[in-house]
Design a protein around this motif. Structure first.
Motif, PDB file in Angstrom:
ATOM      1  N   HIS A  77       0.854  -1.199   0.000  1.00 11.07           N
ATOM      2  CA  HIS A  77       0.000   0.000   0.000  1.00 11.07           C
ATOM      3  C   HIS A  77       0.884   1.240   0.000  1.00 11.07           C
ATOM      4  CE1 HIS A  77       0.231   1.763   4.129  1.00 11.07           C
ATOM      5  NE2 HIS A  77       0.478   0.533   4.545  1.00 11.07           N
ATOM      6  N   GLU A 106      -5.409   1.763   2.336  1.00 10.16           N
ATOM      7  CA  GLU A 106      -5.155   0.696   3.317  1.00 10.16           C
ATOM      8  C   GLU A 106      -5.394   1.201   4.730  1.00 10.16           C
ATOM      9  OE1 GLU A 106      -2.574  -1.766   6.086  1.00 10.16           O
ATOM     10  OE2 GLU A 106      -2.603   0.376   5.746  1.00 10.16           O
ATOM     11  N   GLU A 107      -4.941   2.432   4.972  1.00 10.55           N
ATOM     12  CA  GLU A 107      -4.932   2.947   6.345  1.00 10.55           C
ATOM     13  C   GLU A 107      -6.324   3.232   6.904  1.00 10.55           C
ATOM     14  OE1 GLU A 107      -2.473   2.772   8.155  1.00 10.55           O
ATOM     15  OE2 GLU A 107      -0.605   3.121   7.067  1.00 10.55           O
ATOM     16  N   LEU A 126      -8.063  -1.249   5.010  1.00 15.13           N
ATOM     17  CA  LEU A 126      -7.787  -2.227   3.937  1.00 15.13           C
ATOM     18  C   LEU A 126      -8.779  -2.094   2.789  1.00 15.13           C
ATOM     19  CD1 LEU A 126      -7.346  -5.362   6.274  1.00 15.13           C
ATOM     20  CD2 LEU A 126      -5.684  -3.542   5.827  1.00 15.13           C
ATOM     21  N   ASP A 142       4.808  -4.582   3.773  1.00 24.36           N
ATOM     22  CA  ASP A 142       4.330  -3.416   4.499  1.00 24.36           C
ATOM     23  C   ASP A 142       5.261  -3.174   5.688  1.00 24.36           C
ATOM     24  OD1 ASP A 142       2.858  -1.393   5.605  1.00 24.36           O
ATOM     25  OD2 ASP A 142       1.000  -2.523   5.832  1.00 24.36           O
ATOM     26  N   ASN A 157       3.849 -12.243   8.610  1.00 16.91           N
ATOM     27  CA  ASN A 157       2.534 -12.229   9.266  1.00 16.91           C
ATOM     28  C   ASN A 157       1.504 -12.955   8.414  1.00 16.91           C
ATOM     29  OD1 ASN A 157       3.566 -10.711  11.333  1.00 16.91           O
ATOM     30  ND2 ASN A 157       2.390  -8.867  10.902  1.00 16.91           N
ATOM     31  N   ARG A 184      -1.024 -12.625  12.415  1.00 13.53           N
ATOM     32  CA  ARG A 184      -1.420 -11.211  12.433  1.00 13.53           C
ATOM     33  C   ARG A 184      -2.018 -10.801  11.096  1.00 13.53           C
ATOM     34  NH1 ARG A 184      -3.105  -6.818  14.121  1.00 13.53           N
ATOM     35  NH2 ARG A 184      -1.810  -5.201  15.061  1.00 13.53           N
ATOM     36  N   GLY A 185      -3.037  -9.972  11.205  1.00 12.40           N
ATOM     37  CA  GLY A 185      -3.637  -9.376  10.003  1.00 12.40           C
ATOM     38  C   GLY A 185      -3.158  -7.950   9.880  1.00 12.40           C
ATOM     39  N   ALA A 186      -4.107  -6.993   9.833  1.00 12.72           N
ATOM     40  CA  ALA A 186      -3.806  -5.553   9.857  1.00 12.72           C
ATOM     41  C   ALA A 186      -3.049  -5.034   8.642  1.00 12.72           C
ATOM     42  CB  ALA A 186      -3.056  -5.171  11.132  1.00 12.72           C
ATOM     43  N   ILE A 207       7.081  -7.751   7.433  1.00 12.45           N
ATOM     44  CA  ILE A 207       7.169  -6.537   8.263  1.00 12.45           C
ATOM     45  C   ILE A 207       8.275  -6.715   9.303  1.00 12.45           C
ATOM     46  CG2 ILE A 207       5.276  -7.452   9.711  1.00 12.45           C
ATOM     47  CD1 ILE A 207       4.414  -4.555  10.272  1.00 12.45           C
ATOM     48  N   ARG A 251      10.083  -6.238  12.794  1.00  8.81           N
ATOM     49  CA  ARG A 251       9.680  -5.983  14.173  1.00  8.81           C
ATOM     50  C   ARG A 251      10.765  -6.477  15.136  1.00  8.81           C
ATOM     51  NH1 ARG A 251       3.759  -7.085  15.470  1.00  8.81           N
ATOM     52  NH2 ARG A 251       2.629  -6.279  13.710  1.00  8.81           N
ATOM     53  N   HIS A 287       3.315   5.453  12.522  1.00  8.96           N
ATOM     54  CA  HIS A 287       2.113   6.309  12.398  1.00  8.96           C
ATOM     55  C   HIS A 287       2.275   7.696  13.011  1.00  8.96           C
ATOM     56  CE1 HIS A 287      -1.262   3.202  11.343  1.00  8.96           C
ATOM     57  NE2 HIS A 287      -0.319   3.294  10.430  1.00  8.96           N
ATOM     58  N   ARG A 310       1.287  -3.876  21.128  1.00  8.29           N
ATOM     59  CA  ARG A 310       0.965  -2.665  20.373  1.00  8.29           C
ATOM     60  C   ARG A 310       1.691  -1.506  21.012  1.00  8.29           C
ATOM     61  NH1 ARG A 310      -3.528  -3.585  16.614  1.00  8.29           N
ATOM     62  NH2 ARG A 310      -3.393  -1.342  16.530  1.00  8.29           N
ATOM     63  N   ARG A 339       0.925   1.550  20.638  1.00  7.55           N
ATOM     64  CA  ARG A 339       0.092   2.754  20.586  1.00  7.55           C
ATOM     65  C   ARG A 339      -0.989   2.637  21.624  1.00  7.55           C
ATOM     66  NH1 ARG A 339      -2.566   2.402  15.651  1.00  7.55           N
ATOM     67  NH2 ARG A 339      -2.216   0.189  15.882  1.00  7.55           N
TER      68      ARG A 339
HETATM   69  N1  BES Z   1       1.648  -0.841   8.087  1.00  7.64           N
HETATM   70  C1  BES Z   1       0.655  -1.248   9.025  1.00  7.64           C
HETATM   71  C2  BES Z   1       0.835  -2.721   9.140  1.00  7.64           C
HETATM   72  C3  BES Z   1       0.739  -3.268  10.464  1.00  7.64           C
HETATM   73  C4  BES Z   1       0.616  -4.614  10.517  1.00  7.64           C
HETATM   74  C5  BES Z   1       0.775  -2.534  11.620  1.00  7.64           C
HETATM   75  C6  BES Z   1       0.553  -5.227  11.711  1.00  7.64           C
HETATM   76  C7  BES Z   1       0.706  -3.137  12.827  1.00  7.64           C
HETATM   77  C8  BES Z   1       0.588  -4.488  12.876  1.00  7.64           C
HETATM   78  C9  BES Z   1      -0.683  -0.890   8.469  1.00  7.64           C
HETATM   79  O1  BES Z   1      -0.569   0.165   7.592  1.00  7.64           O
HETATM   80  C10 BES Z   1      -1.585  -0.438   9.571  1.00  7.64           C
HETATM   81  O2  BES Z   1      -1.334   0.571  10.151  1.00  7.64           O
HETATM   82  N2  BES Z   1      -2.654  -1.183   9.858  1.00  7.64           N
HETATM   83  C11 BES Z   1      -3.658  -0.769  10.780  1.00  7.64           C
HETATM   84  C12 BES Z   1      -4.884  -1.614  10.620  1.00  7.64           C
HETATM   85  C13 BES Z   1      -5.609  -1.420   9.322  1.00  7.64           C
HETATM   86  C14 BES Z   1      -6.764  -2.390   9.236  1.00  7.64           C
HETATM   87  C15 BES Z   1      -6.099  -0.005   9.151  1.00  7.64           C
HETATM   88  C16 BES Z   1      -3.250  -0.921  12.240  1.00  7.64           C
HETATM   89  O3  BES Z   1      -2.572  -1.889  12.580  1.00  7.64           O
HETATM   90  O4  BES Z   1      -3.605  -0.039  13.017  1.00  7.64           O
END
Ligand code: BES
Ligand code: ZN
Length: 472
Positions: free
Chosen positions: A262, A306-307, A310, A335, A350, A380-382, A399, A401, A413, A470, A472
């Motif tokens: 993305h 995507e942000e 998806l 990603d 993932n 993991r999804g996301a 990814i 990590r 972010h 996480r 955040r």
């Molecule tokens: N680049 C992240 C990918 C990601 C994957 C982040 C796994 C954290 C964990 C992606 O752009 C993202 O920020 N994904 C969102 C979820 C999505 C469904 C909007 C997230 O993890 O907050």
């Protein structure tokens, strides 16, 4: 005699040139690996300098590429142009995105626009917005408001009461708008939720640092603030698609493999790692692979939106025909593959259900050939691989990590996701590893209907069924 000496000297020289050294070179140990000749076709040509130029253009020249904005479109155009330069026919696929609130907070302190999050349940404003002097209202208890707040902007600290209670008290006191500042240090503002309530005034949040700077300023002199919030409707985003057909195959009877990334970002974030990094590696792999014959069809797809959940990838997969779906064998999604955060020493693969599948197997095999022991299979999804997984296609996201905690870089972010936090070496490593895995996968036939089989050899560690940490 002289002639003899010359001959002897020449013999000695030749001998020394071809002599086996007295101390034999260190025997090749198991830890020394080199890729297959096919891997080397990727490794030799993958040019992380070019990838860095893409990251620079996307994250510095364009900057934040928020879904639905002109900047997102500009990024799509850039990707399309690059792919066309490599010789691909490129198509774009437009789709609608949900309405969203957009806002701005400007203060008279250096005419400064502050990073905000709009509270869910905030009201919108007229085009001019609401303006007033900033009034410090503590935690937003009823007793924290005086007459002075009427028609002005209440600055309230997070904590103690719920966000809605603070907003209710401010509204009752006659405030024209509310700014909530965080009560803990953070790189981005919190997103206040007002629950099921709807405010009659605009409500935004800022970071603790910005809140404290405003407090300091209003001690000495009046500071005014203007809050503008509007709903943006009828917005569109787009996917950018290039297809590489397999050599000499009837066009409707071959496997399809999707190599994806993305290119949009979250607000205020230049998105150098999330996800100019993945975009740049996919661009570079597309450039390299253009001339290489493959047995499978390779689709390079760059997703927008995507942000916001998806949306681009889900739309793309929803438009595939049954025939295309039946032929779809794998999705390699990239990603966040380039952070220079020291702790992120592992490349996570993932997978939505955490189970080894064809993508993991292919990556793991490539890692073994290349002597790369940084892979971790993780549940993991996301990211955009979810859309492919949900359609029954073997899919994984690559990814970087931290291995033990699965943490992401602290500036994920945030406005600090900038190119100086990208490691060119890690971009190179990602290109070589994932590129070798993809090329090995697409140049060979794999028996259909055998998705995710025979995949238990491992190089890295499994960390299945664990919730990631996480940050955040
Ligand atoms: N680049 C992240 C990918 C990601 C994957 C982040 C796994 C954290 C964990 C992606 O752009 C993202 O920020 N994904 C969102 C979820 C999505 C469904 C909007 C997230 O993890 O907050
Ligand atoms: Zn993201």
């Amino acid at each position: 005699m002289k002639k003899h000496i010359v001959v002897l000297a020449i013999i000695a020289l030749l001998f020394s040139m071809f002599q086996v050294p007295a101390v034999a070179a260190k025997p090749q140990s198991d830890t020394i690996h080199s890729g297959s000749p096919f891997d080397n076709k990727i490794i030799k040509r993958f040019d992380s300098k070019r990838a860095m130029q893409h990251i620079s253009y996307l994250s510095e020249d364009i900057g934040p590429r928020v879904t639905g904005t002109d900047q997102e479109k500009e990024a799509a155009r850039y990707i399309q142009q690059q792919m066309e330069r490599y010789g691909y026919d490129v198509s774009t696929q437009e789709f609608d995105i949900a309405n969203r609130m957009q806002g701005q907070l400007v203060t008279s302190m250096d005419d400064n626009e502050l990073a905000i999050r709009i509270a869910t349940g905030s009201s919108s404003t007229t085009e001019e917005g609401v303006s007033g002097a900033i009034y410090h209202a503590g935690l937003g208890e009823p007793g924290d408001f005086s007459e002075e707040v009427v028609g002005n902007i209440a600055l309230i600290q997070r904590g103690g009461l719920s966000f809605w209670e603070k907003v209710e008290h401010a509204t009752e006191a006659g405030a024209a708008g509310v700014i909530i500042y965080d009560n803990a240090d953070g790189l981005v503002p919190p997103t206040p939720s007002l629950g099921d309530n709807t405010a009659s005034i605009p409500v935004v949040a800022i970071t603790q640092a910005d809140g404290e700077a405003l407090l300091e300023e209003i001690e000495g002199s009046e500071v005014t603030a203007t809050i503008k919030i509007s709903e943006i409707t009828n917005q569109k985003s787009q996917n950018v698609i290039a297809v590489k057909k397999p050599k000499g195959k009837p066009s409707d009877n071959h496997d399809i493999v999707y190599v994806t990334a993305h290119y949009d970002s979250v607000p205020y974030a230049p998105g150098a790692n999330d996800n100019a990094s993945g975009t740049s590696v996919v661009l570079e792999l597309a450039r390299i692979m253009k001339g290489y014959p493959t047995d499978k069809e390779v689709r390079f797809v760059f997703f927008g939106a995507e942000e916001i959940g998806l949306v681009g990838s889900r739309y793309y997969v929803s438009q595939l025909s049954d025939n295309e779906l039946a032929r779809s064998t794998a999705n390699f999604n990239l990603d966040m593959v380039g952070t220079n955060w020291e702790e992120a020493t592992a490349m996570f693969v993932n997978v939505v259900d955490g189970a080894p599948n064809l993508v993991w197997q292919s990556a793991n095999d490539a890692a073994e050939r290349l002597g790369n022991d940084s892979l971790i299979l993780f549940e993991r999804g996301a990211s955009d691989h979810v859309a492919f997984y949900e359609a029954g296609i073997d899919a994984a996201n690559f990814i970087r990590r931290e291995p033990e905690t699965a943490a992401l870089e602290p500036w994920y972010h945030t406005p600090f996701d900038t190119i100086d936090k990208i490691s060119q070496d890690r971009i190179q490593e990602a290109g070589e590893l994932i590129g070798s895995a993809i090329y090995d996968f697409v140049r060979k036939e794999t028996p259909r209907g055998k998705k995710g089989q025979g995949v238990n050899k491992r190089v890295g560690n499994y960390l299945l069924n664990e919730e990631p940490v996480r940050n955040r």
